[in-house]
Design a protein around this motif. Structure first.
Motif, PDB file in Angstrom:
ATOM      1  N   ALA A   1       0.831  -1.209   0.000  1.00 38.19           N
ATOM      2  CA  ALA A   1       0.000   0.000   0.000  1.00 38.19           C
ATOM      3  C   ALA A   1       0.865   1.258   0.000  1.00 38.19           C
ATOM      4  CB  ALA A   1      -0.934  -0.006   1.212  1.00 38.19           C
ATOM      5  N   ASP A   2       1.976   1.231   0.737  1.00 43.26           N
ATOM      6  CA  ASP A   2       2.885   2.379   0.782  1.00 43.26           C
ATOM      7  C   ASP A   2       3.580   2.615  -0.554  1.00 43.26           C
ATOM      8  OD1 ASP A   2       2.223   2.704   3.444  1.00 43.26           O
ATOM      9  OD2 ASP A   2       4.079   1.791   4.209  1.00 43.26           O
ATOM     10  N   ALA A   3       3.889   1.537  -1.265  1.00 42.49           N
ATOM     11  CA  ALA A   3       4.601   1.643  -2.541  1.00 42.49           C
ATOM     12  C   ALA A   3       3.674   1.980  -3.700  1.00 42.49           C
ATOM     13  CB  ALA A   3       5.333   0.338  -2.834  1.00 42.49           C
ATOM     14  N   ARG A   4       2.395   1.710  -3.548  1.00 44.30           N
ATOM     15  CA  ARG A   4       1.444   1.867  -4.652  1.00 44.30           C
ATOM     16  C   ARG A   4       1.462   3.242  -5.307  1.00 44.30           C
ATOM     17  NH1 ARG A   4      -4.295   2.984  -5.284  1.00 44.30           N
ATOM     18  NH2 ARG A   4      -5.027   1.826  -7.091  1.00 44.30           N
ATOM     19  N   PRO A   5       1.412   4.353  -4.548  1.00 47.88           N
ATOM     20  CA  PRO A   5       1.404   5.658  -5.233  1.00 47.88           C
ATOM     21  C   PRO A   5       2.645   5.900  -6.089  1.00 47.88           C
ATOM     22  CG  PRO A   5       0.951   5.918  -2.879  1.00 47.88           C
ATOM     23  CD  PRO A   5       1.300   4.490  -3.105  1.00 47.88           C
ATOM     24  N   PHE A   6       3.774   5.391  -5.648  1.00 46.75           N
ATOM     25  CA  PHE A   6       5.013   5.581  -6.409  1.00 46.75           C
ATOM     26  C   PHE A   6       5.006   4.744  -7.687  1.00 46.75           C
ATOM     27  CE2 PHE A   6       5.967   6.674  -2.037  1.00 46.75           C
ATOM     28  CZ  PHE A   6       6.518   7.931  -2.209  1.00 46.75           C
ATOM     29  N   PHE A   7       4.489   3.522  -7.599  1.00 47.80           N
ATOM     30  CA  PHE A   7       4.405   2.689  -8.790  1.00 47.80           C
ATOM     31  C   PHE A   7       3.331   3.196  -9.757  1.00 47.80           C
ATOM     32  CE2 PHE A   7       6.979  -0.313  -6.411  1.00 47.80           C
ATOM     33  CZ  PHE A   7       7.810  -0.804  -7.413  1.00 47.80           C
ATOM     34  N   LEU A   8       2.227   3.713  -9.224  1.00 45.16           N
ATOM     35  CA  LEU A   8       1.218   4.310 -10.104  1.00 45.16           C
ATOM     36  C   LEU A   8       1.804   5.499 -10.864  1.00 45.16           C
ATOM     37  CD1 LEU A   8      -1.989   4.229  -7.863  1.00 45.16           C
ATOM     38  CD2 LEU A   8      -1.625   2.984 -10.004  1.00 45.16           C
ATOM     39  N   ALA A   9       2.494   6.366 -10.129  1.00 49.85           N
ATOM     40  CA  ALA A   9       3.124   7.525 -10.778  1.00 49.85           C
ATOM     41  C   ALA A   9       4.186   7.071 -11.779  1.00 49.85           C
ATOM     42  CB  ALA A   9       3.729   8.454  -9.730  1.00 49.85           C
ATOM     43  N   ALA A  10       4.964   6.056 -11.416  1.00 47.42           N
ATOM     44  CA  ALA A  10       5.993   5.533 -12.324  1.00 47.42           C
ATOM     45  C   ALA A  10       5.365   4.956 -13.585  1.00 47.42           C
ATOM     46  CB  ALA A  10       6.838   4.472 -11.613  1.00 47.42           C
ATOM     47  N   SER A  11       4.214   4.319 -13.457  1.00 43.78           N
ATOM     48  CA  SER A  11       3.526   3.774 -14.635  1.00 43.78           C
ATOM     49  C   SER A  11       3.070   4.888 -15.566  1.00 43.78           C
ATOM     50  CB  SER A  11       2.316   2.929 -14.207  1.00 43.78           C
ATOM     51  OG  SER A  11       2.751   1.778 -13.529  1.00 43.78           O
ATOM     52  N   VAL A  12       2.569   5.962 -14.995  1.00 37.19           N
ATOM     53  CA  VAL A  12       2.154   7.110 -15.813  1.00 37.19           C
ATOM     54  C   VAL A  12       3.372   7.705 -16.521  1.00 37.19           C
ATOM     55  CG1 VAL A  12       1.226   9.465 -15.713  1.00 37.19           C
ATOM     56  CG2 VAL A  12       0.110   7.614 -14.436  1.00 37.19           C
ATOM     57  N   VAL A  13       4.468   7.832 -15.804  1.00 36.81           N
ATOM     58  CA  VAL A  13       5.697   8.374 -16.394  1.00 36.81           C
ATOM     59  C   VAL A  13       6.212   7.446 -17.496  1.00 36.81           C
ATOM     60  CG1 VAL A  13       8.122   8.930 -15.932  1.00 36.81           C
ATOM     61  CG2 VAL A  13       6.340   9.731 -14.363  1.00 36.81           C
ATOM     62  N   ALA A  14       6.143   6.141 -17.275  1.00 41.30           N
ATOM     63  CA  ALA A  14       6.599   5.185 -18.294  1.00 41.30           C
ATOM     64  C   ALA A  14       5.783   5.328 -19.576  1.00 41.30           C
ATOM     65  CB  ALA A  14       6.507   3.757 -17.753  1.00 41.30           C
ATOM     66  N   VAL A  15       4.487   5.472 -19.436  1.00 42.76           N
ATOM     67  CA  VAL A  15       3.636   5.678 -20.616  1.00 42.76           C
ATOM     68  C   VAL A  15       3.984   7.007 -21.285  1.00 42.76           C
ATOM     69  CG1 VAL A  15       1.255   6.052 -21.388  1.00 42.76           C
ATOM     70  CG2 VAL A  15       1.784   4.189 -19.799  1.00 42.76           C
ATOM     71  N   ALA A  16       4.185   8.048 -20.489  1.00 47.01           N
ATOM     72  CA  ALA A  16       4.555   9.357 -21.038  1.00 47.01           C
ATOM     73  C   ALA A  16       5.880   9.283 -21.798  1.00 47.01           C
ATOM     74  CB  ALA A  16       4.634  10.397 -19.924  1.00 47.01           C
ATOM     75  N   LEU A  17       6.809   8.480 -21.313  1.00 47.15           N
ATOM     76  CA  LEU A  17       8.078   8.303 -22.022  1.00 47.15           C
ATOM     77  C   LEU A  17       7.855   7.708 -23.406  1.00 47.15           C
ATOM     78  CD1 LEU A  17      10.534   7.160 -19.246  1.00 47.15           C
ATOM     79  CD2 LEU A  17      11.025   8.878 -20.970  1.00 47.15           C
ATOM     80  N   PHE A  18       6.965   6.733 -23.508  1.00 48.55           N
ATOM     81  CA  PHE A  18       6.708   6.127 -24.807  1.00 48.55           C
ATOM     82  C   PHE A  18       5.954   7.072 -25.729  1.00 48.55           C
ATOM     83  CE2 PHE A  18       8.166   2.282 -22.807  1.00 48.55           C
ATOM     84  CZ  PHE A  18       8.843   1.674 -23.850  1.00 48.55           C
ATOM     85  N   VAL A  19       5.077   7.893 -25.167  1.00 48.00           N
ATOM     86  CA  VAL A  19       4.400   8.901 -25.991  1.00 48.00           C
ATOM     87  C   VAL A  19       5.426   9.906 -26.513  1.00 48.00           C
ATOM     88  CG1 VAL A  19       2.757  10.818 -25.926  1.00 48.00           C
ATOM     89  CG2 VAL A  19       2.169   8.638 -24.850  1.00 48.00           C
ATOM     90  N   ASP A  20       6.334  10.318 -25.644  1.00 49.21           N
ATOM     91  CA  ASP A  20       7.414  11.223 -26.040  1.00 49.21           C
ATOM     92  C   ASP A  20       8.280  10.578 -27.124  1.00 49.21           C
ATOM     93  OD1 ASP A  20       9.835  12.771 -26.178  1.00 49.21           O
ATOM     94  OD2 ASP A  20       9.499  13.486 -24.148  1.00 49.21           O
ATOM     95  N   ALA A  21       8.611   9.321 -26.931  1.00 47.68           N
ATOM     96  CA  ALA A  21       9.432   8.605 -27.924  1.00 47.68           C
ATOM     97  C   ALA A  21       8.705   8.490 -29.259  1.00 47.68           C
ATOM     98  CB  ALA A  21       9.812   7.220 -27.401  1.00 47.68           C
ATOM     99  N   GLY A  22       7.402   8.260 -29.203  1.00 41.01           N
ATOM    100  CA  GLY A  22       6.612   8.198 -30.431  1.00 41.01           C
ATOM    101  C   GLY A  22       6.617   9.529 -31.164  1.00 41.01           C
ATOM    102  N   ALA A  23       6.478  10.603 -30.399  1.00 43.86           N
ATOM    103  CA  ALA A  23       6.530  11.942 -31.019  1.00 43.86           C
ATOM    104  C   ALA A  23       7.906  12.221 -31.608  1.00 43.86           C
ATOM    105  CB  ALA A  23       6.176  13.006 -29.980  1.00 43.86           C
ATOM    106  N   LEU A  24       8.930  11.754 -30.932  1.00 40.27           N
ATOM    107  CA  LEU A  24      10.295  11.950 -31.412  1.00 40.27           C
ATOM    108  C   LEU A  24      10.557  11.136 -32.680  1.00 40.27           C
ATOM    109  CD1 LEU A  24      12.879  13.461 -30.652  1.00 40.27           C
ATOM    110  CD2 LEU A  24      13.545  11.498 -29.274  1.00 40.27           C
ATOM    111  N   ALA A  25       9.941   9.972 -32.767  1.00 38.02           N
ATOM    112  CA  ALA A  25      10.148   9.110 -33.936  1.00 38.02           C
ATOM    113  C   ALA A  25       9.314   9.554 -35.136  1.00 38.02           C
ATOM    114  CB  ALA A  25       9.798   7.665 -33.583  1.00 38.02           C
ATOM    115  N   ALA A  26       8.291  10.347 -34.888  1.00 38.07           N
ATOM    116  CA  ALA A  26       7.420  10.794 -35.983  1.00 38.07           C
ATOM    117  C   ALA A  26       8.159  11.774 -36.903  1.00 38.07           C
ATOM    118  CB  ALA A  26       6.169  11.462 -35.418  1.00 38.07           C
ATOM    119  N   PRO A  27       7.871  11.712 -38.177  1.00 34.07           N
ATOM    120  CA  PRO A  27       8.509  12.669 -39.094  1.00 34.07           C
ATOM    121  C   PRO A  27       7.949  14.073 -38.870  1.00 34.07           C
ATOM    122  CG  PRO A  27       6.923  11.323 -40.257  1.00 34.07           C
ATOM    123  CD  PRO A  27       6.991  10.796 -38.865  1.00 34.07           C
ATOM    124  N   TRP A  28       8.828  15.041 -38.773  1.00 29.61           N
ATOM    125  CA  TRP A  28       8.409  16.442 -38.535  1.00 29.61           C
ATOM    126  C   TRP A  28       8.696  17.249 -39.758  1.00 29.61           C
ATOM    127  CZ3 TRP A  28       5.892  18.157 -34.189  1.00 29.61           C
ATOM    128  CH2 TRP A  28       5.797  17.257 -33.124  1.00 29.61           C
TER     129      TRP A  28
END
Length: 149
Positions: free
Chosen positions: A122-149
């Motif tokens: 229970a104590d670790a849950r908020p940190f892992f939830l936040a880490a999961s959101v950050v992990a998804v955000a990293l992949f969204v960022d990577a997708g934007a970086l890989a897209a042709p501009w």
């Protein structure tokens, strides 16, 4: 793109995916089972130890390979282009993911050292939830970086 660049990019993506996947797995599979009392402290401790190894390896490899990619492709436009801003955003998200992974794992380890499971999960849950959101955000960022501009 040279063969070395391909290898570096492949390693970067591989370690980022495994690290992000392990964060999400801990969040959606391991922590709920621990909070429900399905896991004992020994299996949770082993899973946490493996998670820490994966997270630390992911952090180190993605730092080194990402640094190489930034140095060979973005240094001159790091602060003045959209792609450069995406790279800087990725660095910030990387730091957040590394910190949240370590803090969440430390919360679990502190409890499993005392043979506890539910409270540390229970104590670790908020940190892992936040880490999961950050992990998804990293992949969204990577997708934007890989897209042709």
């Amino acid at each position: 793109m040279t063969f070395a660049d391909v290898v570096v990019a492949g390693l970067h993506l591989l370690f980022a995916a495994v690290w992000a996947g392990s964060v999400v797995f801990m969040t959606v599979a391991v922590l709920p089972a621990a909070r429900d009392g399905v896991l004992d402290s020994e299996p949770l401790a082993r899973l946490t130890t493996q998670f820490k190894r994966i997270a630390r390896a992911g952090a180190i490899v993605t730092l080194l390979t990402g640094g190489h990619q930034a140095a060979t492709g973005y240094m001159e436009t790091l602060f003045s282009s959209t792609r450069g801003h995406l790279v800087l955003g990725m660095v910030v998200l990387w730091l957040a993911l590394a910190a949240l992974s370590e803090i969440g794992a430390a919360r679990l380890t502190d409890g499993t050292d005392q043979q506890k499971v539910r409270t540390p999960a229970a104590d670790a849950r908020p940190f892992f939830l936040a880490a999961s959101v950050v992990a998804v955000a990293l992949f969204v960022d990577a997708g934007a970086l890989a897209a042709p501009w």
